[in-house]
Design a protein around this motif. Structure first.
Motif, PDB file in Angstrom:
ATOM      1  N   THR A 203       0.844  -1.140  -0.090  1.00  0.00           N
ATOM      2  CA  THR A 203       0.035   0.092   0.107  1.00  0.00           C
ATOM      3  C   THR A 203       1.060   1.208  -0.026  1.00  0.00           C
ATOM      4  OG1 THR A 203      -0.164  -0.408   2.213  1.00  0.00           O
ATOM      5  CG2 THR A 203      -2.152  -1.112   1.052  1.00  0.00           C
ATOM      6  N   VAL A 204       0.358   2.265  -0.686  1.00  0.00           N
ATOM      7  CA  VAL A 204       1.010   3.614  -0.641  1.00  0.00           C
ATOM      8  C   VAL A 204       0.221   4.676  -0.527  1.00  0.00           C
ATOM      9  CG1 VAL A 204       2.598   5.022  -2.265  1.00  0.00           C
ATOM     10  CG2 VAL A 204       2.781   2.729  -2.441  1.00  0.00           C
ATOM     11  N   ASP A 205       0.580   5.358   0.438  1.00  0.00           N
ATOM     12  CA  ASP A 205      -0.261   6.523   1.028  1.00  0.00           C
ATOM     13  C   ASP A 205       0.099   8.000   0.144  1.00  0.00           C
ATOM     14  OD1 ASP A 205      -1.601   8.529   2.374  1.00  0.00           O
ATOM     15  OD2 ASP A 205      -1.000   8.045   4.186  1.00  0.00           O
ATOM     16  N   HIS A 206      -0.762   8.166  -0.700  1.00  0.00           N
ATOM     17  CA  HIS A 206      -0.624   9.449  -1.683  1.00  0.00           C
ATOM     18  C   HIS A 206      -0.750  10.574  -0.993  1.00  0.00           C
ATOM     19  CE1 HIS A 206      -4.880  10.448  -1.584  1.00  0.00           C
ATOM     20  NE2 HIS A 206      -5.084   9.425  -1.637  1.00  0.00           N
ATOM     21  N   THR A 207      -1.348  10.715   0.414  1.00  0.00           N
ATOM     22  CA  THR A 207      -1.441  11.842   1.170  1.00  0.00           C
ATOM     23  C   THR A 207       0.190  12.328   1.666  1.00  0.00           C
ATOM     24  OG1 THR A 207      -1.809  10.869   3.215  1.00  0.00           O
ATOM     25  CG2 THR A 207      -3.556  11.500   1.528  1.00  0.00           C
ATOM     26  N   ARG A 208       0.965  11.447   1.728  1.00  0.00           N
ATOM     27  CA  ARG A 208       2.433  11.257   2.438  1.00  0.00           C
ATOM     28  C   ARG A 208       3.564  11.572   1.588  1.00  0.00           C
ATOM     29  NH1 ARG A 208       1.827  10.009   7.820  1.00  0.00           N
ATOM     30  NH2 ARG A 208       4.140   9.815   8.125  1.00  0.00           N
ATOM     31  N   GLU A 209       3.382  10.687   0.209  1.00  0.00           N
ATOM     32  CA  GLU A 209       4.757  10.826  -0.766  1.00  0.00           C
ATOM     33  C   GLU A 209       3.944  10.634  -2.228  1.00  0.00           C
ATOM     34  OE1 GLU A 209       6.985   7.555   0.536  1.00  0.00           O
ATOM     35  OE2 GLU A 209       5.110   6.143   0.590  1.00  0.00           O
ATOM     36  N   PRO A 210       4.523  11.054  -3.067  1.00  0.00           N
ATOM     37  CA  PRO A 210       4.186  10.823  -4.466  1.00  0.00           C
ATOM     38  C   PRO A 210       4.482   9.411  -4.671  1.00  0.00           C
ATOM     39  CG  PRO A 210       5.886  12.614  -4.447  1.00  0.00           C
ATOM     40  CD  PRO A 210       5.768  12.029  -3.136  1.00  0.00           C
ATOM     41  N   PHE A 211       3.432   8.708  -5.364  1.00  0.00           N
ATOM     42  CA  PHE A 211       3.428   7.176  -5.599  1.00  0.00           C
ATOM     43  C   PHE A 211       4.462   6.969  -6.450  1.00  0.00           C
ATOM     44  CE2 PHE A 211       0.371   8.468  -8.489  1.00  0.00           C
ATOM     45  CZ  PHE A 211       0.661   7.843  -9.680  1.00  0.00           C
ATOM     46  N   GLU A 212       4.795   7.868  -7.555  1.00  0.00           N
ATOM     47  CA  GLU A 212       5.987   7.461  -8.541  1.00  0.00           C
ATOM     48  C   GLU A 212       7.122   7.287  -8.185  1.00  0.00           C
ATOM     49  OE1 GLU A 212       4.046  10.200  -8.254  1.00  0.00           O
ATOM     50  OE2 GLU A 212       5.322  11.970  -8.943  1.00  0.00           O
ATOM     51  N   LYS A 213       7.358   7.882  -6.787  1.00  0.00           N
ATOM     52  CA  LYS A 213       8.709   7.794  -6.251  1.00  0.00           C
ATOM     53  C   LYS A 213       9.021   6.604  -5.608  1.00  0.00           C
ATOM     54  CE  LYS A 213      10.014  12.370  -6.457  1.00  0.00           C
ATOM     55  NZ  LYS A 213       9.772  12.503  -7.846  1.00  0.00           N
ATOM     56  N   VAL A 214       8.082   5.781  -5.256  1.00  0.00           N
ATOM     57  CA  VAL A 214       8.296   4.419  -4.489  1.00  0.00           C
ATOM     58  C   VAL A 214       7.932   3.291  -5.264  1.00  0.00           C
ATOM     59  CG1 VAL A 214       8.223   5.524  -2.228  1.00  0.00           C
ATOM     60  CG2 VAL A 214       5.989   4.689  -3.103  1.00  0.00           C
ATOM     61  N   ILE A 215       6.947   3.324  -6.260  1.00  0.00           N
ATOM     62  CA  ILE A 215       6.607   2.137  -7.043  1.00  0.00           C
ATOM     63  C   ILE A 215       7.437   2.107  -8.439  1.00  0.00           C
ATOM     64  CG2 ILE A 215       4.866   1.004  -8.069  1.00  0.00           C
ATOM     65  CD1 ILE A 215       2.962   2.671  -6.537  1.00  0.00           C
ATOM     66  N   ARG A 216       8.194   0.858  -8.468  1.00  0.00           N
ATOM     67  CA  ARG A 216       8.938   0.509  -9.792  1.00  0.00           C
ATOM     68  C   ARG A 216       8.490  -0.674 -10.416  1.00  0.00           C
ATOM     69  NH1 ARG A 216       9.692   4.700  -9.825  1.00  0.00           N
ATOM     70  NH2 ARG A 216      11.479   6.046  -9.532  1.00  0.00           N
ATOM     71  N   ASP A 217       8.710  -1.085 -11.451  1.00  0.00           N
ATOM     72  CA  ASP A 217       8.723  -2.110 -12.273  1.00  0.00           C
ATOM     73  C   ASP A 217       7.248  -2.916 -12.335  1.00  0.00           C
ATOM     74  OD1 ASP A 217      11.305  -1.926 -12.959  1.00  0.00           O
ATOM     75  OD2 ASP A 217      11.807  -2.724 -10.929  1.00  0.00           O
ATOM     76  N   ALA A 218       6.307  -1.886 -12.566  1.00  0.00           N
ATOM     77  CA  ALA A 218       4.831  -2.349 -12.436  1.00  0.00           C
ATOM     78  C   ALA A 218       4.562  -2.964 -13.866  1.00  0.00           C
ATOM     79  CB  ALA A 218       3.800  -1.410 -12.424  1.00  0.00           C
ATOM     80  N   ASP A 219       3.949  -4.058 -14.139  1.00  0.00           N
ATOM     81  CA  ASP A 219       3.546  -4.105 -15.403  1.00  0.00           C
ATOM     82  C   ASP A 219       2.334  -3.856 -15.916  1.00  0.00           C
ATOM     83  OD1 ASP A 219       5.282  -6.979 -15.931  1.00  0.00           O
ATOM     84  OD2 ASP A 219       4.348  -7.172 -14.028  1.00  0.00           O
ATOM     85  N   VAL A 220       1.490  -3.046 -15.153  1.00  0.00           N
ATOM     86  CA  VAL A 220       0.124  -2.708 -15.451  1.00  0.00           C
ATOM     87  C   VAL A 220      -0.225  -1.799 -14.421  1.00  0.00           C
ATOM     88  CG1 VAL A 220      -2.455  -3.267 -15.581  1.00  0.00           C
ATOM     89  CG2 VAL A 220      -0.730  -4.615 -16.426  1.00  0.00           C
ATOM     90  N   VAL A 221      -0.540  -0.497 -14.775  1.00  0.00           N
ATOM     91  CA  VAL A 221      -1.456   0.666 -13.736  1.00  0.00           C
ATOM     92  C   VAL A 221      -2.894   0.595 -14.309  1.00  0.00           C
ATOM     93  CG1 VAL A 221      -1.173   3.042 -13.088  1.00  0.00           C
ATOM     94  CG2 VAL A 221       0.895   1.834 -13.565  1.00  0.00           C
ATOM     95  N   ILE A 222      -3.666   0.618 -13.105  1.00  0.00           N
ATOM     96  CA  ILE A 222      -5.051   0.902 -13.477  1.00  0.00           C
ATOM     97  C   ILE A 222      -5.389   2.050 -12.592  1.00  0.00           C
ATOM     98  CG2 ILE A 222      -7.638   0.237 -13.227  1.00  0.00           C
ATOM     99  CD1 ILE A 222      -5.812  -1.763 -14.948  1.00  0.00           C
ATOM    100  N   ASP A 223      -5.186   3.469 -13.735  1.00  0.00           N
ATOM    101  CA  ASP A 223      -5.087   4.680 -13.205  1.00  0.00           C
ATOM    102  C   ASP A 223      -6.804   5.134 -12.983  1.00  0.00           C
ATOM    103  OD1 ASP A 223      -4.485   6.924 -12.013  1.00  0.00           O
ATOM    104  OD2 ASP A 223      -4.258   8.004 -14.045  1.00  0.00           O
ATOM    105  N   LEU A 224      -7.131   5.224 -11.970  1.00  0.00           N
ATOM    106  CA  LEU A 224      -8.869   5.694 -11.477  1.00  0.00           C
ATOM    107  C   LEU A 224      -8.718   7.282 -11.155  1.00  0.00           C
ATOM    108  CD1 LEU A 224      -9.531   2.488  -9.623  1.00  0.00           C
ATOM    109  CD2 LEU A 224     -10.197   2.946 -11.914  1.00  0.00           C
ATOM    110  N   LEU A 225      -7.682   7.825 -11.509  1.00  0.00           N
ATOM    111  CA  LEU A 225      -7.666   9.522 -11.088  1.00  0.00           C
ATOM    112  C   LEU A 225      -7.455  10.231 -12.465  1.00  0.00           C
ATOM    113  CD1 LEU A 225      -5.447   9.260  -7.986  1.00  0.00           C
ATOM    114  CD2 LEU A 225      -7.702   9.819  -8.044  1.00  0.00           C
ATOM    115  N   GLY A 226      -6.551   9.798 -13.403  1.00  0.00           N
ATOM    116  CA  GLY A 226      -6.463  10.408 -14.833  1.00  0.00           C
ATOM    117  C   GLY A 226      -5.498  11.871 -14.473  1.00  0.00           C
ATOM    118  N   ASP A 227      -4.984  12.502 -15.716  1.00  0.00           N
ATOM    119  CA  ASP A 227      -4.648  13.505 -15.615  1.00  0.00           C
ATOM    120  C   ASP A 227      -5.302  14.807 -15.113  1.00  0.00           C
ATOM    121  OD1 ASP A 227      -2.012  12.685 -16.454  1.00  0.00           O
ATOM    122  OD2 ASP A 227      -2.245  13.115 -18.308  1.00  0.00           O
TER     123      ASP A 227
END
Ligand SMILES: NC(=O)c1ccc[n+]([C@@H]2O[C@H](COP(=O)([O-])OP(=O)(O)OC[C@H]3O[C@@H](n4cnc5c(N)ncnc54)[C@H](OP(=O)(O)O)[C@@H]3O)[C@@H](O)[C@H]2O)c1
Length: 327
Positions: A203-227
């Motif tokens: 789990t990554v807390d988006h209120t504490r850190e930008p998630f892209e700083k701590v997640i690497r090497d994903a095969d798939v992102v299901i983005d439910l927020l959008g640009d």
């Protein structure tokens, strides 16, 4: 003078034009009879989704397709088949069904009755009540079609779900876990224990850190927020391995996002959920097997549709909001 049968009516929430939640009011409107291949469903509960309040306010791509001058909102239906049209062989009166018919055309789910093609419904999970079943179709089909049909998620792959605590997200976490993927859920910290219990591996807390700083090497992102939310889709590209796939669920793929993906060797896909009876049958089986739990945050009566929209528009709901329709 000959007597004519009065046209049957139904209670429905109607809006006359775009506007704030207060435009939603209950009225009596005509009840359509099912054409061949259609069913008439007595609605017992109707799910509430972000597209409902986006369309109500006149925003987003779906609103452009819809005449809002006398519009009955809602796409998520759980209820009982009351009548079947000629040619329907898979459902009979008395069947408990759920579905997301007609989308993105109007379905009019915030009402006592809905008429729609029979195969856009499936039998409800036998273990679910109407409110729980009504929470599933649009969110569940979105999660299913994004993970299974669009990303072809495989066991062992790493998948990121943003807005993981919401209606789509909490079902996506569970479907991905069921498929054997390694699930990384992005949500505020208060949801983390719950999301881990649903099958999130990280789990990554988006209120504490930008998630892209701590997640690497994903095969798939299901983005439910959008640009539209802090350029989330563009930021999410950094979490993917080369060749990995971002499914941009809200907002689609802008030329800038497509260019950023191309420049970094990642793939992006736009997405719009579709009616899908067979997928709903598969989801019902998972719910009945206890592999998927449906979170209903709030249940309100049909007449309080405006309050349901205001609650949803806080954008802080865990799981789903549902309207109940009196029998
Ligand atoms: N294209 C399509 O076919 C399609 C289909 C379905 C849905 N959608 C769209 O997908 C989006 C999600 O739908 P939904 O029904 O799941 O919405 P929802 O249930 O209303 O989502 C609410 C959740 O969003 C989370 N959230 C809000 N801001 C966040 C942030 N910055 N980072 C991480 N999480 C955040 C909140 O959790 P926290 O407390 O953790 O912030 C809350 O639990 C909506 O925009 C909807 O319109 C599109």
């Amino acid at each position: 003078m000959s007597e004519t049968t009065p046209t049957p009516t139904k209670r429905a929430v109607v809006q006359h034009g775009a506007g704030p939640a207060e435009v939603l009011a209950v009225e009596e409107v005509p009840r359509p009879v099912p054409l061949p291949t259609e069913v008439l469903v007595r609605v017992h509960a109707a799910g509430v989704n972000p597209v409902d309040w986006k369309v109500r306010a006149g925003g987003g791509g779906v609103a452009r397709l819809i005449d809002l001058s006398a519009f009955v909102p809602g796409w998520d239906v759980a209820g009982i088949v009351e009548e079947v049209g000629f040619g329907v062989t898979t459902l009979t009166p008395g069947d408990r069904v759920y579905g997301m018919p007609w989308f993105p055309r109007p379905a009019g789910a915030y009402a006592e009755y809905v008429t729609a093609p029979s195969r856009q419904f499936a039998r409800m999970p036998a273990s679910a009540d109407f409110a729980t079943a009504a929470a599933v179709p649009l969110a569940g089909l979105t999660a299913w079609q994004a993970l299974v049909d669009t990303a072809h998620l495989q066991a062992g792959q790493r998948v990121v779900v943003t807005a993981a605590a919401g209606g789509v997200g909490h079902l996506a976490v569970q479907f991905a876990h069921h498929l054997g993927a390694h699930v990384i859920a992005v949500a505020s910290g208060r949801h983390h224990d719950w999301l881990r219990a649903l099958g999130a591996d990280e789990t990554v807390d988006h209120t504490r850190e930008p998630f892209e700083k701590v997640i690497r090497d994903a095969d798939v992102v299901i983005d439910l927020l959008g640009d539209g939310v802090d350029l989330t889709s563009t930021r999410a590209l950094a979490t993917l391995r080369p060749g990995g796939l971002l499914v941009a669920v809200p907002g689609g793929v802008s030329p800038a996002l497509a260019a950023a993906a191309e420049a970094t060797g990642r793939r992006v896909s736009a997405f719009l959920v579709e009616p899908d009876g067979p997928a709903l049958a598969a989801i019902a089986a998972l719910i009945d097997a206890g592999a998927v739990r449906v979170e209903v945050a709030a249940t309100l009566p049909l007449a309080e549709a405006a309050a349901a929209h205001r609650l949803g528009e806080t954008n802080r709901t865990r799981g789903k909001i549902v309207l109940t329709v009196d029998a």
